[in-house]
Design a protein around this motif. Structure first.
Motif, PDB file in Angstrom:
ATOM      1  N   PRO A   1      15.225  -6.235 -23.773  1.00 54.30           N
ATOM      2  CA  PRO A   1      14.949  -5.636 -22.923  1.00 54.30           C
ATOM      3  C   PRO A   1      14.417  -3.966 -23.782  1.00 54.30           C
ATOM      4  CG  PRO A   1      16.873  -6.641 -22.566  1.00 54.30           C
ATOM      5  CD  PRO A   1      15.525  -7.138 -23.979  1.00 54.30           C
ATOM      6  N   SER A   2      13.435  -3.371 -22.856  1.00 58.54           N
ATOM      7  CA  SER A   2      12.988  -1.621 -23.322  1.00 58.54           C
ATOM      8  C   SER A   2      11.392  -2.228 -23.383  1.00 58.54           C
ATOM      9  CB  SER A   2      14.059  -0.885 -23.665  1.00 58.54           C
ATOM     10  OG  SER A   2      15.178  -0.658 -23.453  1.00 58.54           O
ATOM     11  N   ASP A   3      11.088  -3.628 -23.472  1.00 61.61           N
ATOM     12  CA  ASP A   3       9.833  -3.888 -24.711  1.00 61.61           C
ATOM     13  C   ASP A   3       9.136  -3.097 -23.323  1.00 61.61           C
ATOM     14  OD1 ASP A   3      10.557  -4.272 -26.511  1.00 61.61           O
ATOM     15  OD2 ASP A   3      10.203  -6.433 -26.694  1.00 61.61           O
ATOM     16  N   GLY A   4       7.991  -2.456 -23.218  1.00 63.10           N
ATOM     17  CA  GLY A   4       6.836  -2.662 -22.134  1.00 63.10           C
ATOM     18  C   GLY A   4       6.067  -3.749 -22.073  1.00 63.10           C
ATOM     19  N   ILE A   5       6.175  -3.829 -20.396  1.00 62.33           N
ATOM     20  CA  ILE A   5       5.393  -5.410 -20.410  1.00 62.33           C
ATOM     21  C   ILE A   5       4.257  -5.009 -19.147  1.00 62.33           C
ATOM     22  CG2 ILE A   5       5.708  -7.371 -18.779  1.00 62.33           C
ATOM     23  CD1 ILE A   5       8.725  -7.371 -18.834  1.00 62.33           C
ATOM     24  N   VAL A   6       4.364  -4.237 -19.148  1.00 64.51           N
ATOM     25  CA  VAL A   6       2.595  -4.163 -18.537  1.00 64.51           C
ATOM     26  C   VAL A   6       2.753  -2.027 -18.290  1.00 64.51           C
ATOM     27  CG1 VAL A   6       3.541  -3.989 -16.224  1.00 64.51           C
ATOM     28  CG2 VAL A   6       0.837  -4.442 -16.307  1.00 64.51           C
ATOM     29  N   LEU A   7       1.065  -2.039 -18.150  1.00 68.73           N
ATOM     30  CA  LEU A   7       0.797  -0.658 -18.259  1.00 68.73           C
ATOM     31  C   LEU A   7      -0.624  -0.449 -17.471  1.00 68.73           C
ATOM     32  CD1 LEU A   7       1.060   2.398 -19.688  1.00 68.73           C
ATOM     33  CD2 LEU A   7      -0.730   1.651 -20.890  1.00 68.73           C
ATOM     34  N   VAL A   8      -0.083   0.340 -16.054  1.00 69.13           N
ATOM     35  CA  VAL A   8      -1.178   1.153 -15.966  1.00 69.13           C
ATOM     36  C   VAL A   8      -1.448   2.261 -15.389  1.00 69.13           C
ATOM     37  CG1 VAL A   8      -2.976   1.005 -13.368  1.00 69.13           C
ATOM     38  CG2 VAL A   8      -1.190  -0.781 -13.937  1.00 69.13           C
ATOM     39  N   VAL A   9      -3.356   2.676 -16.157  1.00 75.59           N
ATOM     40  CA  VAL A   9      -3.183   4.262 -16.122  1.00 75.59           C
ATOM     41  C   VAL A   9      -4.679   4.417 -15.484  1.00 75.59           C
ATOM     42  CG1 VAL A   9      -3.500   6.259 -17.529  1.00 75.59           C
ATOM     43  CG2 VAL A   9      -2.646   3.902 -18.467  1.00 75.59           C
ATOM     44  N   THR A  10      -4.548   5.399 -14.410  1.00 73.47           N
ATOM     45  CA  THR A  10      -6.228   5.818 -14.012  1.00 73.47           C
ATOM     46  C   THR A  10      -6.133   7.259 -13.819  1.00 73.47           C
ATOM     47  OG1 THR A  10      -4.443   6.466 -12.199  1.00 73.47           O
ATOM     48  CG2 THR A  10      -5.246   4.404 -12.443  1.00 73.47           C
ATOM     49  N   ALA A  11      -7.036   8.049 -14.110  1.00 73.76           N
ATOM     50  CA  ALA A  11      -7.679   9.213 -14.329  1.00 73.76           C
ATOM     51  C   ALA A  11      -8.252   9.128 -12.974  1.00 73.76           C
ATOM     52  CB  ALA A  11      -8.565   9.086 -15.382  1.00 73.76           C
ATOM     53  N   SER A  12      -9.051  10.537 -12.296  1.00 76.23           N
ATOM     54  CA  SER A  12      -9.329  10.837 -11.529  1.00 76.23           C
ATOM     55  C   SER A  12      -9.223  12.783 -11.133  1.00 76.23           C
ATOM     56  CB  SER A  12      -8.995  10.489  -9.953  1.00 76.23           C
ATOM     57  OG  SER A  12      -9.997  11.291  -9.114  1.00 76.23           O
ATOM     58  N   SER A  13     -10.180  13.118 -10.760  1.00 77.96           N
ATOM     59  CA  SER A  13     -10.063  14.202 -10.361  1.00 77.96           C
ATOM     60  C   SER A  13      -9.367  14.656  -9.726  1.00 77.96           C
ATOM     61  CB  SER A  13     -11.621  15.133  -9.094  1.00 77.96           C
ATOM     62  OG  SER A  13     -12.762  15.001 -10.330  1.00 77.96           O
ATOM     63  N   HIS A  14      -8.939  13.837  -8.837  1.00 75.83           N
ATOM     64  CA  HIS A  14      -7.938  14.113  -7.511  1.00 75.83           C
ATOM     65  C   HIS A  14      -6.373  13.231  -7.465  1.00 75.83           C
ATOM     66  CE1 HIS A  14      -9.913  17.511  -6.380  1.00 75.83           C
ATOM     67  NE2 HIS A  14     -11.027  16.507  -5.738  1.00 75.83           N
ATOM     68  N   ARG A  15      -5.403  13.875  -7.756  1.00 72.21           N
ATOM     69  CA  ARG A  15      -4.202  13.553  -7.301  1.00 72.21           C
ATOM     70  C   ARG A  15      -3.976  12.161  -6.933  1.00 72.21           C
ATOM     71  NH1 ARG A  15       0.949  14.775  -4.539  1.00 72.21           N
ATOM     72  NH2 ARG A  15      -0.543  16.573  -3.152  1.00 72.21           N
ATOM     73  N   THR A  16      -4.802  12.262  -5.659  1.00 75.97           N
ATOM     74  CA  THR A  16      -3.552  11.263  -4.523  1.00 75.97           C
ATOM     75  C   THR A  16      -4.531   9.646  -5.055  1.00 75.97           C
ATOM     76  OG1 THR A  16      -5.652  12.165  -2.601  1.00 75.97           O
ATOM     77  CG2 THR A  16      -3.267  12.933  -2.514  1.00 75.97           C
ATOM     78  N   ALA A  17      -5.881  10.203  -5.538  1.00 76.47           N
ATOM     79  CA  ALA A  17      -6.970   8.658  -5.531  1.00 76.47           C
ATOM     80  C   ALA A  17      -5.981   8.403  -6.599  1.00 76.47           C
ATOM     81  CB  ALA A  17      -8.137   9.096  -6.398  1.00 76.47           C
ATOM     82  N   SER A  18      -5.898   9.120  -7.995  1.00 77.17           N
ATOM     83  CA  SER A  18      -5.402   8.736  -9.290  1.00 77.17           C
ATOM     84  C   SER A  18      -3.599   7.673  -8.613  1.00 77.17           C
ATOM     85  CB  SER A  18      -4.429   9.955  -9.852  1.00 77.17           C
ATOM     86  OG  SER A  18      -3.969   9.571 -10.858  1.00 77.17           O
ATOM     87  N   PHE A  19      -2.822   8.558  -7.928  1.00 77.94           N
ATOM     88  CA  PHE A  19      -1.838   7.621  -7.445  1.00 77.94           C
ATOM     89  C   PHE A  19      -2.082   6.971  -7.022  1.00 77.94           C
ATOM     90  CE2 PHE A  19       1.800  11.127  -7.933  1.00 77.94           C
ATOM     91  CZ  PHE A  19       2.404  10.422  -8.375  1.00 77.94           C
ATOM     92  N   GLU A  20      -2.410   6.484  -5.478  1.00 79.83           N
ATOM     93  CA  GLU A  20      -2.889   5.120  -4.927  1.00 79.83           C
ATOM     94  C   GLU A  20      -3.441   4.243  -5.668  1.00 79.83           C
ATOM     95  OE1 GLU A  20      -4.761   6.780  -1.187  1.00 79.83           O
ATOM     96  OE2 GLU A  20      -3.422   7.746  -0.420  1.00 79.83           O
ATOM     97  N   ALA A  21      -4.750   4.272  -6.451  1.00 85.83           N
ATOM     98  CA  ALA A  21      -5.089   3.327  -6.998  1.00 85.83           C
ATOM     99  C   ALA A  21      -3.736   2.632  -8.605  1.00 85.83           C
ATOM    100  CB  ALA A  21      -6.033   4.207  -8.296  1.00 85.83           C
ATOM    101  N   ALA A  22      -3.155   3.723  -8.981  1.00 87.52           N
ATOM    102  CA  ALA A  22      -2.441   2.659  -9.870  1.00 87.52           C
ATOM    103  C   ALA A  22      -1.711   1.879  -8.984  1.00 87.52           C
ATOM    104  CB  ALA A  22      -1.368   3.744 -10.548  1.00 87.52           C
ATOM    105  N   ASN A  23      -0.747   2.887  -7.975  1.00 88.66           N
ATOM    106  CA  ASN A  23       0.251   2.000  -6.974  1.00 88.66           C
ATOM    107  C   ASN A  23      -0.886   0.763  -6.191  1.00 88.66           C
ATOM    108  OD1 ASN A  23       1.922   1.932  -5.551  1.00 88.66           O
ATOM    109  ND2 ASN A  23       2.392   3.198  -4.330  1.00 88.66           N
ATOM    110  N   PHE A  24      -1.633   0.989  -6.311  1.00 91.72           N
ATOM    111  CA  PHE A  24      -2.468  -0.426  -5.674  1.00 91.72           C
ATOM    112  C   PHE A  24      -2.946  -1.482  -6.293  1.00 91.72           C
ATOM    113  CE2 PHE A  24      -7.300  -2.530  -5.845  1.00 91.72           C
ATOM    114  CZ  PHE A  24      -6.807  -2.847  -4.246  1.00 91.72           C
ATOM    115  N   VAL A  25      -3.516  -0.782  -7.916  1.00 92.20           N
ATOM    116  CA  VAL A  25      -3.775  -2.253  -9.243  1.00 92.20           C
ATOM    117  C   VAL A  25      -1.988  -2.653  -9.029  1.00 92.20           C
ATOM    118  CG1 VAL A  25      -3.845  -1.941 -11.392  1.00 92.20           C
ATOM    119  CG2 VAL A  25      -5.226  -0.961  -9.857  1.00 92.20           C
ATOM    120  N   MET A  26      -0.738  -2.072  -9.233  1.00 90.50           N
ATOM    121  CA  MET A  26       0.261  -2.587  -9.140  1.00 90.50           C
ATOM    122  C   MET A  26       1.258  -3.402  -8.598  1.00 90.50           C
ATOM    123  SD  MET A  26       1.802  -1.948 -12.431  1.00 90.50           S
ATOM    124  CE  MET A  26       2.955  -3.253 -12.119  1.00 90.50           C
TER     125      MET A  26
END
Lengths: 91, 156, 156, 91
Positions: B90-115
């Motif tokens: 418990p509390s160990d990290g299992i998965v990490l997704v990081v996305t970088a973009s110029s814009h907030r929605t692209a970065s948010f949506e891409a991270a959500n999509f990948v997950m």
């Protein structure tokens, strides 16, 4: 003399499919009339109790051919590795 | 500039801070970095650990193709996905997704999509280890996860 | 257990890694931590800086009420929002939102919600400083941001 | 002798509203017939060129009473601080 045509394929199993069969992988000679992934699962079911248990609900077992997800109707001809596993729970 | 894409399947812990920092430094027009970390939970004290089994090779390929799909859909400077296998407490990290973009929605949506896609397509399976020392069940796939993944209209 | 809510309006830089780590340590049933960091962009080399003006007092109150709304909508262990004011150079972090939950969707949606509302309700204004040394325009509010905020059906 | 009833209010301005007026804040005595935020903006517009410029497009200027967002029709009676500013661009 007559000849039954067979092809040898590597099978790999994961999670409870692996546990029920009791093997992580094996090489099997599959009769040529077994054409699809679903037919392969059905044929494996006849190989013993462990296999019958693993495939008792074939709808929940997923298949992959050469590390790509496939549908039950996918043809197995030419495959070098076929995997069976439960629905994934990564993430 | 081609996006920086990183996919790692490993048993070792990951350093979320270092991965986020790396994608935050991909140039002066990175305006938005989203990160998601999934942790092992105790389920209210019931679980001592989760054991993650995976299909080596296929795991990298599937996650790689989800990441490739993400960069084809959103303008991204970088995507990092790290998925661990082995025994997690418990509390160990299992998965990490990081996305970088110029814009907030692209970065948010891409991270959500990948997950979403990682949950339903990446060949990982979780087995419970109970606190009483016994082996528990294999975690069931959630129908909810399938529903979430279908939001993006990606062919299976 | 009451969720841990943190809102800070400050001119100093923030340490995203430390904030993410803090929310990741809120107990053994934290299963999902989402972070969003918004950075100052150079806009393709055009800008030397952004100057952020804010309405002291109101900024804290507005962000505080957005955070309170988020915890009333999603089961969260913690929410951290830090918003800076003053002069930011390209690649400087301007805003940080971190959310912790048992579940991925709660953590993702809450972080997205907080960012959407913060953009349209928090009293901050950005002025451009151009690389040639001249003062540029005040950044225009995006109609797109208003549209994103209305997704959540919150009364204005 | 007759009496014009007035109330004194603190006004605060931000961003280009502040720049155009040339003041960050001021205390003004507002005639009692000015009842709403929109009327206050209209009354301020008559106080000189700077104010006329700041409120030339009243639809884009937002108001807050005592640090809460309000609509143009909000009543100003009892307010101790009224703010005018452009649409926000935080985040």
């Amino acid at each position: 003399m007559w000849l039954i045509s067979m092809s040898e394929i590597k099978l790999v199993y994961f999670a409870w499919v692996r546990e029920r069969i009791g093997l992580a992988e094996e090489r099997v000679s599959v009769p040529d009339e077994v054409k699809t992934v679903a037919e392969l699962a059905g044929w494996l079911q006849t190989r013993g109790e462990e296999y019958a248990h693993a495939f008792e609900n074939p709808a929940v077992v997923r298949g992959a051919i050469d590390r790509k997800h496939v549908k039950p109707g996918a043809l197995i001809a030419g495959a070098s590795e076929i995997a069976f596993f439960p629905p994934m729970t990564g993430g | 500039m081609l996006p920086l894409l990183t996919v790692r399947i490993q048993s070792e812990p990951f350093d979320a801070a270092a991965e986020i920092e790396a994608l935050s430094r991909l140039g002066e027009d990175v305006g938005a970095v989203t990160s998601f970390t999934g942790f092992c939970r105790s389920e209210g004290g019931r679980l001592a650990a989760l054991e993650l089994e995976h299909y080596p090779g296929m795991a990298e390929e599937e996650i790689g193709s989800v990441v490739a799909e993400a960069v084809s859909r959103w303008p991204l400077y970088g995507v990092t996905v790290i998925h661990r296998h082995g025994v997690m407490r418990p509390s160990d990290g299992i998965v990490l997704v990081v996305t970088a973009s110029s814009h907030r929605t692209a970065s948010f949506e891409a991270a959500n999509f990948v997950m979403d896609y990682l949950k339903t397509r990446a060949p990982f399976w979780k087995k419970e280890h109970r606190v009483d020392g016994s082996l528990g069940d294999w975690v069931d796939a959630k129908i909810e996860d399938d529903r979430l993944a279908t939001r993006w209209k990606l062919d299976a």
